[in-house]
Design a protein around this motif. Structure first.
Motif, PDB file in Angstrom:
ATOM      1  N   ALA A 153      95.890  70.093  36.888  1.00  0.00           N
ATOM      2  CA  ALA A 153      96.780  70.183  38.046  1.00  0.00           C
ATOM      3  C   ALA A 153      96.305  71.268  39.007  1.00  0.00           C
ATOM      4  CB  ALA A 153      98.214  70.462  37.594  1.00  0.00           C
ATOM      5  N   ILE A 154      95.869  72.390  38.461  1.00  0.00           N
ATOM      6  CA  ILE A 154      95.360  73.472  39.310  1.00  0.00           C
ATOM      7  C   ILE A 154      94.190  72.967  40.145  1.00  0.00           C
ATOM      8  CG2 ILE A 154      94.184  75.715  39.279  1.00  0.00           C
ATOM      9  CD1 ILE A 154      95.982  76.391  36.799  1.00  0.00           C
ATOM     10  N   ALA A 155      93.348  72.138  39.559  1.00  0.00           N
ATOM     11  CA  ALA A 155      92.206  71.571  40.283  1.00  0.00           C
ATOM     12  C   ALA A 155      92.643  70.622  41.401  1.00  0.00           C
ATOM     13  CB  ALA A 155      91.283  70.843  39.302  1.00  0.00           C
ATOM     14  N   MET A 156      93.870  70.138  41.346  1.00  0.00           N
ATOM     15  CA  MET A 156      94.379  69.201  42.356  1.00  0.00           C
ATOM     16  C   MET A 156      95.067  69.887  43.530  1.00  0.00           C
ATOM     17  SD  MET A 156      96.280  66.285  40.134  1.00  0.00           S
ATOM     18  CE  MET A 156      95.766  65.897  38.493  1.00  0.00           C
ATOM     19  N   VAL A 157      95.271  71.184  43.463  1.00  0.00           N
ATOM     20  CA  VAL A 157      96.061  71.887  44.480  1.00  0.00           C
ATOM     21  C   VAL A 157      95.519  71.665  45.889  1.00  0.00           C
ATOM     22  CG1 VAL A 157      96.714  74.184  45.333  1.00  0.00           C
ATOM     23  CG2 VAL A 157      97.039  73.615  42.949  1.00  0.00           C
ATOM     24  N   GLU A 158      94.241  71.638  46.059  1.00  0.00           N
ATOM     25  CA  GLU A 158      93.644  71.482  47.388  1.00  0.00           C
ATOM     26  C   GLU A 158      93.482  70.024  47.797  1.00  0.00           C
ATOM     27  OE1 GLU A 158      92.992  74.050  49.421  1.00  0.00           O
ATOM     28  OE2 GLU A 158      93.739  75.437  47.902  1.00  0.00           O
ATOM     29  N   ASP A 159      93.799  69.088  46.915  1.00  0.00           N
ATOM     30  CA  ASP A 159      93.622  67.668  47.201  1.00  0.00           C
ATOM     31  C   ASP A 159      94.736  67.186  48.137  1.00  0.00           C
ATOM     32  OD1 ASP A 159      93.476  64.875  47.202  1.00  0.00           O
ATOM     33  OD2 ASP A 159      92.886  64.769  45.090  1.00  0.00           O
ATOM     34  N   PRO A 160      94.389  66.744  49.335  1.00  0.00           N
ATOM     35  CA  PRO A 160      95.430  66.308  50.278  1.00  0.00           C
ATOM     36  C   PRO A 160      96.138  65.019  49.851  1.00  0.00           C
ATOM     37  CG  PRO A 160      93.250  65.853  51.157  1.00  0.00           C
ATOM     38  CD  PRO A 160      93.049  66.632  49.882  1.00  0.00           C
ATOM     39  N   ASN A 161      95.606  64.342  48.844  1.00  0.00           N
ATOM     40  CA  ASN A 161      96.231  63.108  48.364  1.00  0.00           C
ATOM     41  C   ASN A 161      97.207  63.338  47.220  1.00  0.00           C
ATOM     42  OD1 ASN A 161      94.890  61.356  50.192  1.00  0.00           O
ATOM     43  ND2 ASN A 161      93.031  61.665  48.990  1.00  0.00           N
ATOM     44  N   VAL A 162      97.397  64.603  46.836  1.00  0.00           N
ATOM     45  CA  VAL A 162      98.318  64.942  45.744  1.00  0.00           C
ATOM     46  C   VAL A 162      99.505  65.708  46.312  1.00  0.00           C
ATOM     47  CG1 VAL A 162      98.605  66.231  43.591  1.00  0.00           C
ATOM     48  CG2 VAL A 162      96.473  65.002  44.026  1.00  0.00           C
ATOM     49  N   VAL A 163     100.694  65.270  45.914  1.00  0.00           N
ATOM     50  CA  VAL A 163     101.921  65.964  46.311  1.00  0.00           C
ATOM     51  C   VAL A 163     102.583  66.494  45.042  1.00  0.00           C
ATOM     52  CG1 VAL A 163     104.201  65.742  47.378  1.00  0.00           C
ATOM     53  CG2 VAL A 163     102.261  64.435  48.299  1.00  0.00           C
ATOM     54  N   PHE A 164     102.710  67.812  44.956  1.00  0.00           N
ATOM     55  CA  PHE A 164     103.442  68.419  43.853  1.00  0.00           C
ATOM     56  C   PHE A 164     104.914  68.460  44.246  1.00  0.00           C
ATOM     57  CE2 PHE A 164      99.203  69.978  42.974  1.00  0.00           C
ATOM     58  CZ  PHE A 164      99.125  69.827  41.598  1.00  0.00           C
ATOM     59  N   VAL A 165     105.771  67.979  43.361  1.00  0.00           N
ATOM     60  CA  VAL A 165     107.202  67.935  43.626  1.00  0.00           C
ATOM     61  C   VAL A 165     107.898  68.847  42.618  1.00  0.00           C
ATOM     62  CG1 VAL A 165     109.245  66.491  43.862  1.00  0.00           C
ATOM     63  CG2 VAL A 165     106.988  65.564  44.476  1.00  0.00           C
ATOM     64  N   ASP A 166     108.541  69.865  43.129  1.00  0.00           N
ATOM     65  CA  ASP A 166     109.199  70.886  42.315  1.00  0.00           C
ATOM     66  C   ASP A 166     110.670  70.517  42.146  1.00  0.00           C
ATOM     67  OD1 ASP A 166     110.241  73.228  41.208  1.00  0.00           O
ATOM     68  OD2 ASP A 166     109.096  74.537  42.551  1.00  0.00           O
ATOM     69  N   LEU A 167     111.055  70.232  40.910  1.00  0.00           N
ATOM     70  CA  LEU A 167     112.424  69.829  40.599  1.00  0.00           C
ATOM     71  C   LEU A 167     113.347  71.003  40.273  1.00  0.00           C
ATOM     72  CD1 LEU A 167     111.554  66.839  38.261  1.00  0.00           C
ATOM     73  CD2 LEU A 167     112.467  66.681  40.580  1.00  0.00           C
ATOM     74  N   ARG A 168     112.794  72.193  40.206  1.00  0.00           N
ATOM     75  CA  ARG A 168     113.595  73.342  39.782  1.00  0.00           C
ATOM     76  C   ARG A 168     114.674  73.691  40.793  1.00  0.00           C
ATOM     77  NH1 ARG A 168     109.640  77.935  39.350  1.00  0.00           N
ATOM     78  NH2 ARG A 168     108.885  76.879  41.215  1.00  0.00           N
ATOM     79  N   ASP A 169     115.661  74.384  40.310  1.00  0.00           N
ATOM     80  CA  ASP A 169     116.730  74.908  41.146  1.00  0.00           C
ATOM     81  C   ASP A 169     116.126  75.884  42.154  1.00  0.00           C
ATOM     82  OD1 ASP A 169     118.812  77.372  41.409  1.00  0.00           O
ATOM     83  OD2 ASP A 169     119.892  75.467  41.168  1.00  0.00           O
ATOM     84  N   VAL A 170     116.717  75.973  43.321  1.00  0.00           N
ATOM     85  CA  VAL A 170     116.215  76.858  44.368  1.00  0.00           C
ATOM     86  C   VAL A 170     116.121  78.309  43.875  1.00  0.00           C
ATOM     87  CG1 VAL A 170     118.474  77.255  45.451  1.00  0.00           C
ATOM     88  CG2 VAL A 170     116.392  77.415  46.818  1.00  0.00           C
ATOM     89  N   ARG A 171     117.034  78.717  42.998  1.00  0.00           N
ATOM     90  CA  ARG A 171     116.991  80.093  42.464  1.00  0.00           C
ATOM     91  C   ARG A 171     115.769  80.310  41.581  1.00  0.00           C
ATOM     92  NH1 ARG A 171     122.699  78.633  42.475  1.00  0.00           N
ATOM     93  NH2 ARG A 171     122.099  77.393  40.686  1.00  0.00           N
ATOM     94  N   GLU A 172     115.346  79.280  40.857  1.00  0.00           N
ATOM     95  CA  GLU A 172     114.129  79.391  40.043  1.00  0.00           C
ATOM     96  C   GLU A 172     112.907  79.574  40.945  1.00  0.00           C
ATOM     97  OE1 GLU A 172     114.119  76.669  36.276  1.00  0.00           O
ATOM     98  OE2 GLU A 172     115.256  75.617  37.863  1.00  0.00           O
ATOM     99  N   ARG A 173     112.861  78.821  42.024  1.00  0.00           N
ATOM    100  CA  ARG A 173     111.745  78.943  42.976  1.00  0.00           C
ATOM    101  C   ARG A 173     111.712  80.327  43.610  1.00  0.00           C
ATOM    102  NH1 ARG A 173     109.240  74.484  45.459  1.00  0.00           N
ATOM    103  NH2 ARG A 173     109.479  75.441  47.517  1.00  0.00           N
ATOM    104  N   GLU A 174     112.880  80.852  43.953  1.00  0.00           N
ATOM    105  CA  GLU A 174     112.951  82.177  44.558  1.00  0.00           C
ATOM    106  C   GLU A 174     112.515  83.255  43.572  1.00  0.00           C
ATOM    107  OE1 GLU A 174     116.982  82.448  45.912  1.00  0.00           O
ATOM    108  OE2 GLU A 174     116.610  81.129  47.622  1.00  0.00           O
ATOM    109  N   ARG A 175     112.908  83.092  42.321  1.00  0.00           N
ATOM    110  CA  ARG A 175     112.621  84.090  41.299  1.00  0.00           C
ATOM    111  C   ARG A 175     111.146  84.112  40.900  1.00  0.00           C
ATOM    112  NH1 ARG A 175     116.611  82.863  38.308  1.00  0.00           N
ATOM    113  NH2 ARG A 175     115.593  81.260  37.083  1.00  0.00           N
ATOM    114  N   SER A 176     110.548  82.945  40.672  1.00  0.00           N
ATOM    115  CA  SER A 176     109.191  82.918  40.120  1.00  0.00           C
ATOM    116  C   SER A 176     108.131  82.364  41.060  1.00  0.00           C
ATOM    117  CB  SER A 176     109.173  82.140  38.807  1.00  0.00           C
ATOM    118  OG  SER A 176     109.699  80.846  38.980  1.00  0.00           O
TER     119      SER A 176
END
Length: 130
Positions: free
Chosen positions: A27-50
């Motif tokens: 997945a780390i190798a895919m970060v720069e790939d414009p054809n990959v969309v990472f979708v974060d399902l976590r609560d907004v507070r989890e995103r803010e915290r980590s």
């Protein structure tokens, strides 16, 4: 409380047996790939915290089925991009496994980050802070 017919762990195991799981280094190798969309399902507070994967799209877990459905009044255009590979993730891979299995059942092709965001930074994944 009565014993459950199926535990959360059993739901996750059943989902994982039938979905595509992406290992963290892949997945780390895919970060720069414009054809990959990472979708974060976590609560907004989890995103803010980590923090979060740079460029990831935030989709609260409770809205995933509605946001990917073009017939839903809640549909989000990002999920209408047929040329993209979608990789869903949560903190540890449980919520994203169940979500990915459900979305695949609906006909939406997606994969999930096997270990979730919990090992992302430790394995060298870039992290953006809000």
């Amino acid at each position: 409380m009565a014993k459950l017919k199926t535990t959360a762990a059993e739901l996750v195991a059943a989902a994982r047996a039938r979905i595509v799981e992406v290992e963290t280094p892949d997945a780390i190798a895919m970060v720069e790939d414009p054809n990959v969309v990472f979708v974060d399902l976590r609560d907004v507070r989890e995103r803010e915290r980590s923090g979060f994967i740079p460029g990831s799209f935030h989709c609260p877990r409770g809205m995933a089925e509605f946001w990917i459905d073009p017939d839903s009044p809640y549909f989000k255009d990002i999920f209408g991009q047929e040329d993209k590979k979608f990789v869903f993730h949560c903190a540890s891979g449980w919520r994203s496994a169940i979500t990915t299995a459900t979305l695949n059942d609906m006909g939406f092709e997606a994969a999930h980050l096997k270990e979730g965001f919990s090992t992302w930074a430790a394995q060298g994944g870039p992290v953006e802070k809000p």
